[in-house]
Design a protein around this motif. Structure first.
Motif: not given
Length: 100
Positions: A4, A40, A43, A53, A56-57, A60, A71-72, A74-75, A79
């Protein structure tokens, strides 16, 4: 593998375009096209500038109906996949000590 706290940005080894709410990316290293769905693609658009990160989380999670933990996960998976294809790269976050 990203965490993260990792800071990532799109690499120079790709070209991309938006098609509706999706994004298509051409990897210059392998000549393969990759497609991203709406989440995606969001992102990807955020990665135009270096992003942590965790940021981003947060973005989203706010914009889509998804739990933060899901979410974390999947992100991070996205990545890792993009990095494996050399479409993104990790960079030092602004304000972080220079990597030595």
């Amino acid at each position: 593998r990203f965490t993260s706290d990792s800071c990532v940005v799109v690499s120079d080894e790709q070209v991309s375009t938006s098609l509706g709410d999706e994004t298509v990316i051409l990897g210059m290293g392998d000549g393969v096209y990759y497609g991203l769905d709406a989440v995606g693609a969001r992102v990807w658009s955020l990665l135009a500038t270096p992003q942590r990160v965790s940021a981003l989380v947060s973005a989203i999670t706010r914009e889509f109906d998804v739990l933060s933990a899901d979410c974390e996960r999947d992100v991070l998976a996205l990545l890792d996949d993009l990095a494996e294809r050399r479409l993104i790269r990790e960079v030092a976050a602004e304000g972080d000590a220079a990597l030595s």
